[in-house]
Write an enzyme that holds these catalytic residues in place. Sequence first.
Site, PDB file in Angstrom:
ATOM      1  N   LYS A  67       0.843  -1.202   0.000  1.00  0.00           N
ATOM      2  CA  LYS A  67       0.000   0.000   0.000  1.00  0.00           C
ATOM      3  C   LYS A  67       0.867   1.237   0.000  1.00  0.00           C
ATOM      4  CE  LYS A  67      -2.841  -0.186   3.568  1.00  0.00           C
ATOM      5  NZ  LYS A  67      -3.209   1.034   4.212  1.00  0.00           N
ATOM      6  N   LYS A  91       6.393   1.570   8.460  1.00  0.00           N
ATOM      7  CA  LYS A  91       5.281   2.334   9.059  1.00  0.00           C
ATOM      8  C   LYS A  91       4.081   1.434   9.304  1.00  0.00           C
ATOM      9  CE  LYS A  91       6.407   6.665   6.848  1.00  0.00           C
ATOM     10  NZ  LYS A  91       5.956   7.843   6.128  1.00  0.00           N
ATOM     11  N   LYS A 103       5.122   1.929  -3.008  1.00  0.00           N
ATOM     12  CA  LYS A 103       5.261   3.336  -3.393  1.00  0.00           C
ATOM     13  C   LYS A 103       5.396   3.406  -4.899  1.00  0.00           C
ATOM     14  CE  LYS A 103       5.517   7.281  -1.197  1.00  0.00           C
ATOM     15  NZ  LYS A 103       4.876   7.596   0.086  1.00  0.00           N
ATOM     16  N   THR A 188      -1.490  13.235   9.351  1.00  0.00           N
ATOM     17  CA  THR A 188      -0.039  13.169   9.584  1.00  0.00           C
ATOM     18  C   THR A 188       0.391  14.248  10.582  1.00  0.00           C
ATOM     19  OG1 THR A 188       0.288  12.253   7.397  1.00  0.00           O
ATOM     20  CG2 THR A 188       2.220  13.189   8.459  1.00  0.00           C
TER      21      THR A 188
HETATM   22  P1  NAD Z   1       3.674  20.233   1.393  1.00  0.00           P
HETATM   23  O1  NAD Z   1       4.117  20.306  -0.022  1.00  0.00           O
HETATM   24  O2  NAD Z   1       2.267  20.471   1.739  1.00  0.00           O
HETATM   25  O3  NAD Z   1       4.533  21.263   2.278  1.00  0.00           O
HETATM   26  C1  NAD Z   1       5.926  21.328   2.228  1.00  0.00           C
HETATM   27  C2  NAD Z   1       6.358  22.599   2.923  1.00  0.00           C
HETATM   28  O4  NAD Z   1       7.784  22.630   2.972  1.00  0.00           O
HETATM   29  C3  NAD Z   1       5.933  23.882   2.209  1.00  0.00           C
HETATM   30  O5  NAD Z   1       5.652  24.861   3.170  1.00  0.00           O
HETATM   31  C4  NAD Z   1       7.168  24.248   1.409  1.00  0.00           C
HETATM   32  O6  NAD Z   1       7.197  25.636   1.084  1.00  0.00           O
HETATM   33  C5  NAD Z   1       8.226  23.860   2.388  1.00  0.00           C
HETATM   34  N1  NAD Z   1       9.542  23.615   1.804  1.00  0.00           N
HETATM   35  C6  NAD Z   1       9.865  22.934   0.688  1.00  0.00           C
HETATM   36  N2  NAD Z   1      11.183  22.929   0.521  1.00  0.00           N
HETATM   37  C7  NAD Z   1      11.693  23.618   1.566  1.00  0.00           C
HETATM   38  C8  NAD Z   1      12.995  23.951   1.959  1.00  0.00           C
HETATM   39  N3  NAD Z   1      14.051  23.583   1.240  1.00  0.00           N
HETATM   40  N4  NAD Z   1      13.156  24.665   3.116  1.00  0.00           N
HETATM   41  C9  NAD Z   1      12.094  25.023   3.863  1.00  0.00           C
HETATM   42  N5  NAD Z   1      10.837  24.738   3.524  1.00  0.00           N
HETATM   43  C10 NAD Z   1      10.651  24.049   2.394  1.00  0.00           C
HETATM   44  O7  NAD Z   1       4.188  18.816   1.902  1.00  0.00           O
HETATM   45  P2  NAD Z   1       3.665  18.018   3.169  1.00  0.00           P
HETATM   46  O8  NAD Z   1       2.590  17.097   2.733  1.00  0.00           O
HETATM   47  O9  NAD Z   1       3.454  18.957   4.290  1.00  0.00           O
HETATM   48  O10 NAD Z   1       4.930  17.087   3.482  1.00  0.00           O
HETATM   49  C11 NAD Z   1       6.062  17.573   4.196  1.00  0.00           C
HETATM   50  C12 NAD Z   1       6.992  16.421   4.491  1.00  0.00           C
HETATM   51  O11 NAD Z   1       6.279  15.416   5.223  1.00  0.00           O
HETATM   52  C13 NAD Z   1       7.557  15.703   3.257  1.00  0.00           C
HETATM   53  O12 NAD Z   1       8.852  15.273   3.574  1.00  0.00           O
HETATM   54  C14 NAD Z   1       6.661  14.498   3.105  1.00  0.00           C
HETATM   55  O13 NAD Z   1       7.302  13.431   2.431  1.00  0.00           O
HETATM   56  C15 NAD Z   1       6.407  14.154   4.569  1.00  0.00           C
HETATM   57  N6  NAD Z   1       5.179  13.376   4.789  1.00  0.00           N
HETATM   58  C16 NAD Z   1       3.978  13.875   4.437  1.00  0.00           C
HETATM   59  C17 NAD Z   1       2.851  13.117   4.672  1.00  0.00           C
HETATM   60  C18 NAD Z   1       1.483  13.665   4.369  1.00  0.00           C
HETATM   61  O14 NAD Z   1       0.498  13.056   4.793  1.00  0.00           O
HETATM   62  N7  NAD Z   1       1.359  14.784   3.678  1.00  0.00           N
HETATM   63  C19 NAD Z   1       2.953  11.836   5.243  1.00  0.00           C
HETATM   64  C20 NAD Z   1       4.218  11.355   5.587  1.00  0.00           C
HETATM   65  C21 NAD Z   1       5.331  12.140   5.358  1.00  0.00           C
END
Ligand code: NAD
Length: 413
Positions: A67, A91, A103, A188
Amino acid sequence: MNNVWEEAKYNLRKAAEVMGMKEDLLVRLSTPMRFTEFTIPVRMDDGSRKIFMAYRSNHQDSTGPTKDGTRIKPDLTTEEIKALSLFMSIKHGIGNIPAGGGKGGIKADPSKMSEGEYERLIRGFIRKLKPKGAWVDVPGADIGTGKQAMAWMLDEYEQITGMHCPAAINDKPAILGIGGSKGGFEATGWGVAMCTVEASRELGLEPQKSTVVIQGFGQVGSITAKTLFDRGFKITAVSDINGAVFNDQGINIDGLVEHVQKTGTIKDFPGTDPMDAALLLEKECNILIPAAVQDVITADNAPRIRTKLIVEAANAPTTPEADRILEEKGIAVIPDVLANAGGCIVCDFERIQGLSGDYWDEEEVHRRLDKRMMTAYGEAKTVMDKKSISMRTAVWVNALKKIVEAMEIRGWS
Ligand code: NAD
């Protein structure tokens, strides 16, 4: 080490060593059970055809159907997809979810595509992947795929198979007949906040006296910030891709969320001062939450990090070299696979609801999510204390123990 797949395998080997895992099982878990690489031809608006590379990694399925996520970005690598599929196995293991790790991804830049081109790309992904359904492999969302993309994936799957099966695709909108779960968007960030609350309680950090710095203010960072702010934590600095702001007395997160909705960035939020985003992770605080991208805490900046607790909301934000430095400095780390598992737990809820046709309200989702997160946290803490190992290794050991048990009882070793 700056390859996320090598880093993932490093964590796997470290946990395997602690467990005394059999060599054949370690070899098996060090490579995806199946890795599919395929092309998606898309008719572009100007009449031309463009070919996009796509991938799906099924890490292992001893614990259930593989998944999760579909990542779309122009610089996507096969290593990234393999690593993320291994993370999903872990996870699911720690969340006690009966699923293996999966993935997928497409090398493309959605920001440079029209809506029609993007829809054709998404539908092409499902046509070419030919997913076998809820009991085999279930694609979900990730960077570059949101609720609309997942609704198109479900529709394409149902058009091909000729039957309704909402559980065949995850992360869908919570709309009648589409089968998404309530609470999915917040899951998350909510889980990250729950881990932060629990870990700070164990460290004796009182919310009202605790300062929190958050890198990234997207889906995860903003929900984490809001949930902690509502519980009295003082968020003193945040950043996004455009810059960073701080206020040592605490930032009004409700106001910041509104500001971001209006302007698209945290920059120039009234009541804060700008700061160098490159130095955000080095700002003194009680709790540091990287919630943006991978490999941001490195051997270079780790010696200058001044915090008591790091909660990894992003996937793989800390390199193994930095991890060793943080351990020597006595900084507690709640690892990514545990801290950000809330989303995949609610994906499991989405699948259960899709299979049963019994949909829950948001309160029920949160109640179940809290219980699963705290169970996962408690199990990892027990392993950590018993074996005197880091929380990261303990989390991996706890998940791998369940995977290995399933593999062995199936007669795979
Ligand atoms: P998103 O795209 O909604 O937000 C990402 C944020 O990080 C934005 O504010 C962006 O401007 C900022 N950003 C990007 N590059 C940056 C940098 N170099 N320096 C500072 N800020 C930066 O993404 P998200 O869904 O919030 O995911 C964030 C992290 O969490 C990712 O690593 C993602 O893989 C991980 N994650 C997300 C989920 C989920 O449910 N969305 C689940 C597990 C893990």
